[in-house]
Design a protein around this motif. Structure first.
Motif, PDB file in Angstrom:
ATOM      1  N   SER A 130       0.861  -1.186   0.000  1.00  0.00           N
ATOM      2  CA  SER A 130       0.000   0.000   0.000  1.00  0.00           C
ATOM      3  C   SER A 130       0.891   1.227   0.000  1.00  0.00           C
ATOM      4  N   VAL A 131       0.380   2.313  -0.597  1.00  0.00           N
ATOM      5  CA  VAL A 131       1.155   3.554  -0.673  1.00  0.00           C
ATOM      6  C   VAL A 131       0.222   4.713  -0.375  1.00  0.00           C
ATOM      7  N   MET A 132       0.724   5.674   0.385  1.00  0.00           N
ATOM      8  CA  MET A 132      -0.060   6.856   0.726  1.00  0.00           C
ATOM      9  C   MET A 132       0.789   8.091   0.475  1.00  0.00           C
ATOM     10  N   LEU A 133       0.215   9.048  -0.280  1.00  0.00           N
ATOM     11  CA  LEU A 133       0.899  10.305  -0.588  1.00  0.00           C
ATOM     12  C   LEU A 133       0.207  11.413   0.192  1.00  0.00           C
ATOM     13  N   VAL A 180       5.700  10.166   1.176  1.00  0.00           N
ATOM     14  CA  VAL A 180       5.156   8.940   0.588  1.00  0.00           C
ATOM     15  C   VAL A 180       5.363   7.828   1.611  1.00  0.00           C
ATOM     16  N   THR A 181       4.258   7.247   2.075  1.00  0.00           N
ATOM     17  CA  THR A 181       4.321   6.160   3.041  1.00  0.00           C
ATOM     18  C   THR A 181       4.085   4.838   2.317  1.00  0.00           C
ATOM     19  N   VAL A 182       5.081   3.931   2.406  1.00  0.00           N
ATOM     20  CA  VAL A 182       5.003   2.633   1.732  1.00  0.00           C
ATOM     21  C   VAL A 182       4.906   1.548   2.801  1.00  0.00           C
ATOM     22  N   THR A 183       3.952   0.625   2.637  1.00  0.00           N
ATOM     23  CA  THR A 183       3.735  -0.429   3.625  1.00  0.00           C
ATOM     24  C   THR A 183       3.800  -1.802   2.952  1.00  0.00           C
ATOM     25  N   ASN A 184       4.610  -2.673   3.544  1.00  0.00           N
ATOM     26  CA  ASN A 184       4.664  -4.072   3.134  1.00  0.00           C
ATOM     27  C   ASN A 184       3.578  -4.822   3.902  1.00  0.00           C
ATOM     28  N   LYS A 185       2.583  -5.339   3.211  1.00  0.00           N
ATOM     29  CA  LYS A 185       1.443  -5.976   3.859  1.00  0.00           C
ATOM     30  C   LYS A 185       1.635  -7.485   4.066  1.00  0.00           C
ATOM     31  N   GLU A 186       2.803  -7.987   3.650  1.00  0.00           N
ATOM     32  CA  GLU A 186       3.021  -9.424   3.724  1.00  0.00           C
ATOM     33  C   GLU A 186       4.098  -9.769   4.751  1.00  0.00           C
ATOM     34  N   GLU A 215       6.467  -4.046   7.403  1.00  0.00           N
ATOM     35  CA  GLU A 215       7.080  -2.766   7.774  1.00  0.00           C
ATOM     36  C   GLU A 215       6.518  -1.631   6.917  1.00  0.00           C
ATOM     37  N   SER A 216       6.445  -0.428   7.519  1.00  0.00           N
ATOM     38  CA  SER A 216       6.105   0.808   6.808  1.00  0.00           C
ATOM     39  C   SER A 216       7.282   1.761   6.871  1.00  0.00           C
ATOM     40  N   LYS A 217       7.518   2.467   5.774  1.00  0.00           N
ATOM     41  CA  LYS A 217       8.537   3.514   5.757  1.00  0.00           C
ATOM     42  C   LYS A 217       7.937   4.785   5.175  1.00  0.00           C
ATOM     43  N   VAL A 218       8.373   5.914   5.743  1.00  0.00           N
ATOM     44  CA  VAL A 218       7.908   7.224   5.280  1.00  0.00           C
ATOM     45  C   VAL A 218       9.070   7.921   4.590  1.00  0.00           C
ATOM     46  N   LEU A 219       8.870   8.287   3.331  1.00  0.00           N
ATOM     47  CA  LEU A 219       9.892   8.975   2.538  1.00  0.00           C
ATOM     48  C   LEU A 219       9.494  10.431   2.386  1.00  0.00           C
ATOM     49  N   GLN A 220      10.406  11.337   2.769  1.00  0.00           N
ATOM     50  CA  GLN A 220      10.137  12.765   2.705  1.00  0.00           C
ATOM     51  C   GLN A 220      10.668  13.340   1.390  1.00  0.00           C
ATOM     52  N   HIS A 221       9.870  14.259   0.784  1.00  0.00           N
ATOM     53  CA  HIS A 221      10.272  14.902  -0.470  1.00  0.00           C
ATOM     54  C   HIS A 221       9.982  16.394  -0.382  1.00  0.00           C
ATOM     55  N   LYS A 223      10.625  -7.295   1.334  1.00  0.00           N
ATOM     56  CA  LYS A 223      10.454  -6.885  -0.058  1.00  0.00           C
ATOM     57  C   LYS A 223      11.489  -5.828  -0.423  1.00  0.00           C
ATOM     58  N   THR A 224      11.890  -5.848  -1.688  1.00  0.00           N
ATOM     59  CA  THR A 224      12.639  -4.747  -2.282  1.00  0.00           C
ATOM     60  C   THR A 224      11.688  -4.029  -3.230  1.00  0.00           C
ATOM     61  N   VAL A 225      11.515  -2.732  -2.997  1.00  0.00           N
ATOM     62  CA  VAL A 225      10.576  -1.970  -3.839  1.00  0.00           C
ATOM     63  C   VAL A 225      11.284  -0.744  -4.413  1.00  0.00           C
ATOM     64  N   ARG A 226      10.768  -0.297  -5.554  1.00  0.00           N
ATOM     65  CA  ARG A 226      11.259   0.938  -6.173  1.00  0.00           C
ATOM     66  C   ARG A 226      10.167   2.001  -6.086  1.00  0.00           C
ATOM     67  N   GLU A 227      10.565   3.202  -5.687  1.00  0.00           N
ATOM     68  CA  GLU A 227       9.654   4.343  -5.605  1.00  0.00           C
ATOM     69  C   GLU A 227       9.979   5.310  -6.737  1.00  0.00           C
ATOM     70  N   HIS A 228       8.967   5.689  -7.492  1.00  0.00           N
ATOM     71  CA  HIS A 228       9.098   6.707  -8.542  1.00  0.00           C
ATOM     72  C   HIS A 228       8.092   7.819  -8.235  1.00  0.00           C
ATOM     73  N   VAL A 229       8.592   9.044  -8.116  1.00  0.00           N
ATOM     74  CA  VAL A 229       7.725  10.185  -7.817  1.00  0.00           C
ATOM     75  C   VAL A 229       7.985  11.267  -8.855  1.00  0.00           C
ATOM     76  N   ASN A 230       6.896  11.893  -9.360  1.00  0.00           N
ATOM     77  CA  ASN A 230       7.106  13.019 -10.276  1.00  0.00           C
ATOM     78  C   ASN A 230       5.989  14.037 -10.132  1.00  0.00           C
ATOM     79  N   ALA A 231       6.282  15.260 -10.561  1.00  0.00           N
ATOM     80  CA  ALA A 231       5.322  16.366 -10.531  1.00  0.00           C
ATOM     81  C   ALA A 231       5.179  16.925 -11.936  1.00  0.00           C
TER      82      ALA A 231
END
Length: 730
Positions: free
Chosen positions: A519-522, A538-544, A582-588, A548-556
């Protein structure tokens, strides 16, 4: 207004020809006619005839009693050479004759002409209170007086238009041209089909000459002051002329005049005439971002300049308009014609071209929104509501009707929309006129969001509550937006046709998305302000239960309110390790320098795509938002004692909040306060204050609005401010 008798010479010429005719001995038929009218006998001599004819009742002048009539009819302030009154309500004319009116001998007829159509109304000596037909009665002060009053009542369903008034005597050889009558709808008359019972609504939706048009996004609503200007000189005459140059009038003038009794018909004509796509309408729409040869739509602040330019150029389209300009001008015309009207904003408004009630949006795997498909969602769309009865629909759908003059789709062969009952839109009555399916989709369509890679859809999701997220208009007697969403659509837990419907509110979080394993929350960390940095997370949560290794792509991407966004002006990419559950919060953060060149009214589409490297599962979260602009402040030196016809002083102040110098043109305007716009050149260093005094003289009492806008030279941004002012009688 006094209109002196100018027909004496013509009358005497007619009399001379009549007497010569009798002298020739060939006027036996004329003798019979004179005997019937005047009581002459066949052996009457010329002297007797001349004396009797000279004694005929004649009007010497007429006072239209404009001040008194227009105050009683709530048309005071509307500028026209004609007497401006409302149908279904009596008005008074004061007549002066050449001699006293003789009750047992004299008679008068009032002729009311609408072009080549006319009514002859016998002026009686008794009052007729009917509101279904033309009537007139004479009231004489005394038997010796040469002055009398005529009280005229027109039907509550009389056609709207400019009439000619003439007084005629069946016993006289002349008619007297009284003057012109501009006849409007009457929201104060219960028999009129635009009657609205609440006086506060009549004041707001008919008499108020300013408003606020709401733009931006549902989470961050911006205001745009708009001057409707219906009291400005010449505007009412232009609104009447609009009916005359319409396609319907050119096609069949007689049918057009007769149909003008119905506000449903009038509103449909005006909806087509505000845009120039099919006819000699007022405005040419332009969404190309190339506004050379005309005025940028954001520069308009009111309807007066637009309508006057259209009339002065003999009905050449004014360049350029967008939805709020079309709606603002239409609201002016409807209020001027006496039909209650208000401007409405629908946030996240769908344009469903194929009628399937689904809008598709496409994103790349890195979160860039793609300009695909004919359907679209406008961040906001502005239209008009008018209040009227719908006898054509059985009376169950009286009340507010949607009218949209922005040229989007054809209705009855022309670019117009409505009137569509708001009640019918809520009830999904697709079978009713006019254009309900199109408007229903604007507030109720679903959104299908797809992530694509090399032309293939990787994942998709359905949003049933984004479209029509918030619908509002200016509140009664207040500058706050009034939420009218529930009048258009059912809320959560309510039912429509046996099916539960979802309805969004401005607080809905479109930035939260979930899938099977992620799940992802902006989230915006604070409201974005023009000149400051844009901070979000951007908050990314591993629900399993496995890492996991995940890639985050953000654009405006920058976007206009009615189109897909342009190429990305900012992006970021990260690889993240997530432990089980686990959940991680990425600041931009996006600095001001990256978006400083955005134009006025532009928005930002922010999107984040998170992909599971192992499974290729992708989840998207997005947010479209506008930037809050700084505000110009206006204060009045002596606000508690503002009276009509007395000069006042307003102080316009602004502090440069940017980290760099700014320059531009400050424009101050106000219907009923300033005769014309006042312009000032402005140059400010960072943090520097501006204070400019503006003299103004209120023309009439009531609540008025003074508004200011600063268009910057090195940026397309426009900074605005306004103040409402209550003007007391002198």
């Amino acid at each position: 207004m006094l209109l002196r008798l100018c027909l004496w010479q013509n009358w005497f010429g007619h009399l001379g020809r009549l007497l010569n005719f009798l002298a020739d001995g060939s006027g036996s038929e004329v003798y019979i006619r004179l005997e019937r009218i005047y009581g002459f006998k066949a052996n009457s001599n010329q002297r007797q005839i001349q004396d009797r004819l000279m004694d005929a009742l004649r009007v010497q002048y007429v006072n239209l009693e404009q001040i008194e009539n227009q105050q009683l009819h709530k048309t005071d302030g509307l500028s026209s050479d004609a007497l401006v009154v409302r149908r279904g309500q009596p008005f008074k004319l004061t007549l002066v004759f050449n001699r006293p009116y003789r009750l047992n001998r004299d008679s008068l007829v009032l002729r009311v002409e609408l072009d080549r159509l006319f009514n002859d109304i016998p002026i009686t000596l008794f009052k007729n209170s009917s509101q279904s037909q033309w009537a007139a009665y004479l009231q004489q002060g005394s038997l010796e007086s040469t002055k009398a009053s005529v009280h005229v009542t027109c039907p509550a369903n009389a056609p709207v238009g400019v009439y000619q008034l003439l007084l005629m005597s069946p016993a006289g050889p002349y008619s007297f041209k009284v003057g012109q009558l501009a006849l409007l709808c009457n929201p104060w008359c219960p028999a009129d089909s635009v009657y609205i019972s609440d006086e506060s609504q009549r004041q707001e939706y008919v008499r108020n000459d300013f408003g606020l048009l709401y733009q931006g996004t549902a989470k961050n609503i911006n205001f745009r002051p708009w001057s409707f200007d219906q009291y400005e000189r010449g505007i009412l005459d232009i609104c009447m002329m609009m009916l005359q140059v319409s396609t319907e009038h050119k096609r069949n003038w007689r049918s057009d005049y007769l149909n003008r009794a119905d506000p449903v018909y009038i509103s449909r004509v005006v909806s087509a005439m505000i845009n120039s796509n099919d006819d000699c309408g007022v405005l040419l729409g332009n969404w190309s971002e190339d506004y050379s040869g005309g005025v940028h739509p954001s520069e308009w602040t009111g309807s007066r300049e637009i309508l006057k330019q259209w009339a002065q150029t003999r009905f050449s389209p004014v360049k350029y308009g967008q939805c709020w300009v079309f709606a603002g001008v239409m609201c002016t015309v409807m209020r001027a014609l006496g039909i209650p009207a208000r401007v409405v904003t629908n946030f996240d408004s769908a344009h469903d071209t194929n009628g399937n009630l689904v809008i598709e949006e496409f994103y790349t795997e890195t979160g860039e929104k793609l300009p695909r498909g004919q359907d679209s969602i406008w961040n906001f769309h502005v239209w008009v509501e008018c209040w009227m009865k719908r006898a054509d629909l059985g009376g169950s759908f009286d009340g507010w009707q949607v009218l949209d003059p922005t040229p989007q789709e054809r209705s009855g062969g022309m670019f117009r929309c409505g009137p569509a009952p708001v009640k019918a839109i809520r009830e999904k009555r697709m079978d009713m006129p006019f254009d309900i399916p199109f408007i229903y989709a604007e507030v109720n369509a679903d959104v299908c969001v797809c992530i694509v890679r090399q032309g293939q859809v990787m994942s998709s999701s359905i949003d049933t509550s984004r479209v029509g997220s918030f619908i509002c208009t200016k509140s009664l007697g207040s500058n706050r937006p009034q939420d009218i969403t529930s009048t258009y659509k059912y809320g959560k837990g309510e039912r429509e046709g046996g099916k539960e419907q979802g309805m969004a509110t401005p607080a809905i979080d479109n930035g939260n998305r979930t899938a099977k394993g992620l799940s992802v929350m902006l989230s915006l960390l604070k409201a974005p302000v023009m000149g400051g940095n844009i901070s979000f997370s951007v908050t990314v949560t591993n629900k399993e239960g496995t890492p996991k290794t995940v890639r985050e792509h953000v654009n405006a991407q920058a976007k206009s309110y009615n189109r897909s966004p342009s190429d990305a002006f900012w992006d970021a990419h990260n690889t993240i390790q997530l432990a089980a559950n686990e959940s991680k919060v990425l600041q931009h953060q996006i600095s001001y320098s990256r978006y400083a060149g955005l134009g006025d009214g532009q928005l930002i589409n922010l999107a984040a795509v998170v992909m599971d490297v192992a499974t290729q599962e992708s989840v998207l979260a997005s947010e479209e938002f506008n930037l809050t602009s700084p505000v110009i402040n206006i204060r009045i030196a002596d606000e508690v004692s503002i009276v009509a016809q007395r000069q006042q002083v307003a102080m316009v102040t602004f502090a440069n909040p940017f980290s760099e110098p700014v320059s531009g043109v400050l424009t101050v305007a106000g219907a009923g306060l300033l005769d014309d716009k006042v312009l000032f050149n402005v140059a400010l260093q960072p943090g520097e204050n501006m204070e400019i005094s503006v003299n103004f003289t209120p023309k009439m009492t009531g609540v008025k609005m003074l508004h200011a806008s600063l268009r910057l030279n090195d940026s397309a941004a426009v900074i605005r401010g306004f103040r409402t002012i209550t003007v007391q009688p002198a």
